[in-house]
Design a protein around this motif. Structure first.
Motif, PDB file in Angstrom:
ATOM      1  N   ASP A 152      59.437  99.172  -5.495  1.00  0.00           N
ATOM      2  CA  ASP A 152      60.837  98.758  -5.608  1.00  0.00           C
ATOM      3  C   ASP A 152      61.758  99.971  -5.733  1.00  0.00           C
ATOM      4  N   GLN A 153      61.244 101.052  -6.314  1.00  0.00           N
ATOM      5  CA  GLN A 153      62.011 102.291  -6.412  1.00  0.00           C
ATOM      6  C   GLN A 153      62.184 102.961  -5.046  1.00  0.00           C
ATOM      7  N   ALA A 154      61.203 102.778  -4.185  1.00  0.00           N
ATOM      8  CA  ALA A 154      61.244 103.421  -2.866  1.00  0.00           C
ATOM      9  C   ALA A 154      62.313 102.822  -1.969  1.00  0.00           C
ATOM     10  N   ALA A 155      62.579 101.522  -2.115  1.00  0.00           N
ATOM     11  CA  ALA A 155      63.468 100.823  -1.182  1.00  0.00           C
ATOM     12  C   ALA A 155      64.836 101.495  -1.013  1.00  0.00           C
ATOM     13  N   PRO A 156      65.581 101.797  -2.095  1.00  0.00           N
ATOM     14  CA  PRO A 156      66.923 102.373  -1.896  1.00  0.00           C
ATOM     15  C   PRO A 156      66.916 103.748  -1.236  1.00  0.00           C
ATOM     16  N   LEU A 157      65.799 104.443  -1.292  1.00  0.00           N
ATOM     17  CA  LEU A 157      65.734 105.779  -0.706  1.00  0.00           C
ATOM     18  C   LEU A 157      65.737 105.724   0.816  1.00  0.00           C
ATOM     19  N   LEU A 158      65.345 104.585   1.392  1.00  0.00           N
ATOM     20  CA  LEU A 158      65.167 104.477   2.835  1.00  0.00           C
ATOM     21  C   LEU A 158      66.485 104.412   3.592  1.00  0.00           C
ATOM     22  N   CYS A 159      67.593 104.126   2.892  1.00  0.00           N
ATOM     23  CA  CYS A 159      68.918 104.230   3.506  1.00  0.00           C
ATOM     24  C   CYS A 159      69.860 104.995   2.591  1.00  0.00           C
ATOM     25  N   ALA A 160      70.172 104.425   1.422  1.00  0.00           N
ATOM     26  CA  ALA A 160      71.132 105.067   0.516  1.00  0.00           C
ATOM     27  C   ALA A 160      70.686 106.477   0.143  1.00  0.00           C
ATOM     28  N   THR A 288      63.615 111.326   5.835  1.00  0.00           N
ATOM     29  CA  THR A 288      63.197 110.170   5.033  1.00  0.00           C
ATOM     30  C   THR A 288      61.870 110.454   4.342  1.00  0.00           C
ATOM     31  N   ARG A 289      60.931 111.038   5.072  1.00  0.00           N
ATOM     32  CA  ARG A 289      59.654 111.417   4.450  1.00  0.00           C
ATOM     33  C   ARG A 289      59.875 112.447   3.350  1.00  0.00           C
ATOM     34  N   GLU A 290      60.790 113.390   3.593  1.00  0.00           N
ATOM     35  CA  GLU A 290      61.061 114.445   2.607  1.00  0.00           C
ATOM     36  C   GLU A 290      61.594 113.877   1.308  1.00  0.00           C
ATOM     37  N   ILE A 291      62.561 112.957   1.386  1.00  0.00           N
ATOM     38  CA  ILE A 291      63.146 112.459   0.134  1.00  0.00           C
ATOM     39  C   ILE A 291      62.166 111.580  -0.627  1.00  0.00           C
ATOM     40  N   LEU A 292      61.318 110.830   0.076  1.00  0.00           N
ATOM     41  CA  LEU A 292      60.298 110.038  -0.612  1.00  0.00           C
ATOM     42  C   LEU A 292      59.342 110.947  -1.384  1.00  0.00           C
ATOM     43  N   GLU A 293      58.912 112.036  -0.753  1.00  0.00           N
ATOM     44  CA  GLU A 293      58.008 112.977  -1.418  1.00  0.00           C
ATOM     45  C   GLU A 293      58.718 113.683  -2.573  1.00  0.00           C
ATOM     46  N   PHE A 294      59.978 114.036  -2.374  1.00  0.00           N
ATOM     47  CA  PHE A 294      60.762 114.709  -3.424  1.00  0.00           C
ATOM     48  C   PHE A 294      60.897 113.817  -4.646  1.00  0.00           C
ATOM     49  N   TRP A 295      61.218 112.547  -4.419  1.00  0.00           N
ATOM     50  CA  TRP A 295      61.396 111.594  -5.524  1.00  0.00           C
ATOM     51  C   TRP A 295      60.081 111.429  -6.289  1.00  0.00           C
ATOM     52  N   ALA A 296      58.983 111.331  -5.525  1.00  0.00           N
ATOM     53  CA  ALA A 296      57.673 111.145  -6.149  1.00  0.00           C
ATOM     54  C   ALA A 296      57.252 112.395  -6.923  1.00  0.00           C
ATOM     55  N   ASP A 297      57.425 113.564  -6.321  1.00  0.00           N
ATOM     56  CA  ASP A 297      56.996 114.813  -6.957  1.00  0.00           C
ATOM     57  C   ASP A 297      57.778 115.108  -8.234  1.00  0.00           C
ATOM     58  N   LYS A 298      59.071 114.797  -8.226  1.00  0.00           N
ATOM     59  CA  LYS A 298      59.929 115.098  -9.375  1.00  0.00           C
ATOM     60  C   LYS A 298      59.951 113.965 -10.400  1.00  0.00           C
ATOM     61  N   GLY A 299      59.320 112.839 -10.076  1.00  0.00           N
ATOM     62  CA  GLY A 299      59.329 111.702 -10.995  1.00  0.00           C
ATOM     63  C   GLY A 299      60.712 111.118 -11.202  1.00  0.00           C
ATOM     64  N   LEU A 300      61.551 111.143 -10.155  1.00  0.00           N
ATOM     65  CA  LEU A 300      62.926 110.655 -10.272  1.00  0.00           C
ATOM     66  C   LEU A 300      62.974 109.125 -10.208  1.00  0.00           C
ATOM     67  N   LYS A 301      64.054 108.567 -10.731  1.00  0.00           N
ATOM     68  CA  LYS A 301      64.228 107.121 -10.765  1.00  0.00           C
ATOM     69  C   LYS A 301      65.580 106.728 -10.173  1.00  0.00           C
ATOM     70  N   SER A 302      65.570 105.677  -9.371  1.00  0.00           N
ATOM     71  CA  SER A 302      66.809 105.037  -8.948  1.00  0.00           C
ATOM     72  C   SER A 302      67.141 103.960  -9.977  1.00  0.00           C
ATOM     73  N   PHE A 303      68.404 103.657 -10.144  1.00  0.00           N
ATOM     74  CA  PHE A 303      68.815 102.603 -11.058  1.00  0.00           C
ATOM     75  C   PHE A 303      68.955 101.311 -10.248  1.00  0.00           C
ATOM     76  N   ILE A 304      68.036 100.382 -10.470  1.00  0.00           N
ATOM     77  CA  ILE A 304      67.992  99.183  -9.645  1.00  0.00           C
ATOM     78  C   ILE A 304      67.934  97.919 -10.497  1.00  0.00           C
ATOM     79  N   GLU A 305      68.349  96.820  -9.886  1.00  0.00           N
ATOM     80  CA  GLU A 305      68.170  95.489 -10.452  1.00  0.00           C
ATOM     81  C   GLU A 305      67.445  94.660  -9.399  1.00  0.00           C
ATOM     82  N   THR A 306      66.256  94.184  -9.731  1.00  0.00           N
ATOM     83  CA  THR A 306      65.440  93.443  -8.770  1.00  0.00           C
ATOM     84  C   THR A 306      65.757  91.956  -8.847  1.00  0.00           C
ATOM     85  N   VAL A 307      65.986  91.332  -7.685  1.00  0.00           N
ATOM     86  CA  VAL A 307      66.372  89.917  -7.621  1.00  0.00           C
ATOM     87  C   VAL A 307      65.517  89.203  -6.575  1.00  0.00           C
TER      88      VAL A 307
END
Length: 338
Positions: A152-160, A288-307
């Motif tokens: 669910d954290q990965a989803a917003p990275l694919l566009c936003a 897109t591949r770069e930001i997914l790896e960056f987010w994973a490597d740095k342990g970053l979090k997007s602020f999301i609400e799942t519905v």
């Protein structure tokens, strides 16, 4: 020949109201990946498209271009993925593969690109987005989700996420300290780091060094000519003059949000400061591949609400009221789509 049946939610007219809809996926080609949709981000562009506010919407419209799924079938020539892989699909699902943009890893600028929904596949069928149970996508436009990254954290990275990452990448490796501004603290803006109620979030949660309220004339005057570049993420009509005044000589205003009405500017505001207004469209597959790896490597979090899917119409109403911190993510696999 059509492929398997899929279920989703679609807008049928300019009201933008979504309701259940079934359709047939296109036939799986030799280089296609069939994925079961697990999650999909909810983007402001979806709302514009649902209401026919940008481009020309073809109804019924199945939105969604921040898609996370599980591979369930592969074309005969697909070698880079296996059934069971967790993957993502962003804003485009096709391009010519031959033009300078495609050959330069900038396929998002290909004049013959195919966007994820409200477009036409090469076989003539309409493209349908991730507010649905399944998708068929050419392998070139599918990325692997890193194991360390929650789906669910990965989803917003694919566009936003990649929309913010792509234009900011140009400033990496600079030999001088740069002062950057993020205009708008919403779905895209919070991933790149408004009103005064967001001050605490910007400074204490998102790690900003300073916060300006554009309606505060004294604050804006005090910050004049102080910023090297501004990432403009606001998807609504807004006055450019106010923000151009913040830029230093040679500063850049980078527009990444689709705005349904034309923005206006006074030429003097850019001439006197040798300022530049430029744009940037999502990001490339490589980025897109770069930001997914960056987010994973740095342990970053997007602020999301799942519905769930049956909450989508209310989610869009809340999005219009800025009543989300900061991104809705749709739990497609956990929803009753029929």
């Amino acid at each position: 020949m059509e492929g398997r049946k899929a279920f989703g939610w679609a807008a049928r007219d300019t009201s933008g109201i979504l309701s259940p809809y079934s359709f047939n996926l296109r036939k799986t080609g030799s280089e296609d990946v069939v994925l079961k949709v697990l999650y999909c981000g909810v983007d402001h562009t979806d709302l514009h498209q649902m209401r026919n506010e940008i481009h020309n919407t073809n109804y019924p419209l199945v939105p969604g271009h921040e898609v996370v799924g599980e591979v369930v079938e592969l074309g005969s020539e697909v070698k880079k993925f296996r059934v069971g892989d967790l993957v993502g699909v962003g804003g485009i699902v096709g391009s010519c593969g031959e033009c300078l943009s495609c050959q330069s890893n900038m396929e998002q600028y290909c004049h013959n690109k195919i966007v994820t929904y409200n477009d036409t596949n090469k076989d003539g069928s309409p493209t349908r987005g991730g507010f649905s149970s399944a998708m068929v996508v050419h392998q070139r436009f599918v990325v692997r989700i890193p194991e360390k990254l929650a789906l669910d954290q990965a989803a917003p990275l694919l566009c936003a996420g990649v929309t913010a990452y792509s234009p900011l990448k140009q400033f990496m490796g600079s030999n001088k300290v740069l002062k950057a501004g993020i205009l708008g603290l919403g779905g895209v803006g919070h991933l790149g780091v408004s009103s005064d109620k967001k001050r605490e979030e910007a400074l204490e949660i998102l790690g900003a060094d300073a916060f300006l309220v554009s309606s505060n004339a004294a604050e804006m005057e005090g910050a004049a000519n102080s910023v090297d570049y501004i990432l403009d993420t606001v998807p609504a009509l807004h006055p450019l003059r106010l923000y151009l005044s913040l830029l230093k000589v040679d500063g850049k205003l980078i527009i990444v949000a689709a705005v349904p009405k034309p923005l206006q500017l006074d030429a003097v505001d850019i001439i006197l400061g040798k300022r530049t207004i430029t744009g940037s469209l999502i990001g490339s597959m490589e980025e897109t591949r770069e930001i997914l790896e960056f987010w994973a490597d740095k342990g970053l979090k997007s602020f999301i609400e799942t519905v769930k899917m049956d909450y989508l119409n209310e989610a869009f109403e809340r999005m219009e009221r800025n009543d989300v911190r900061f991104r809705f993510v749709l739990d497609v696999a956990g929803s009753d789509l029929e």
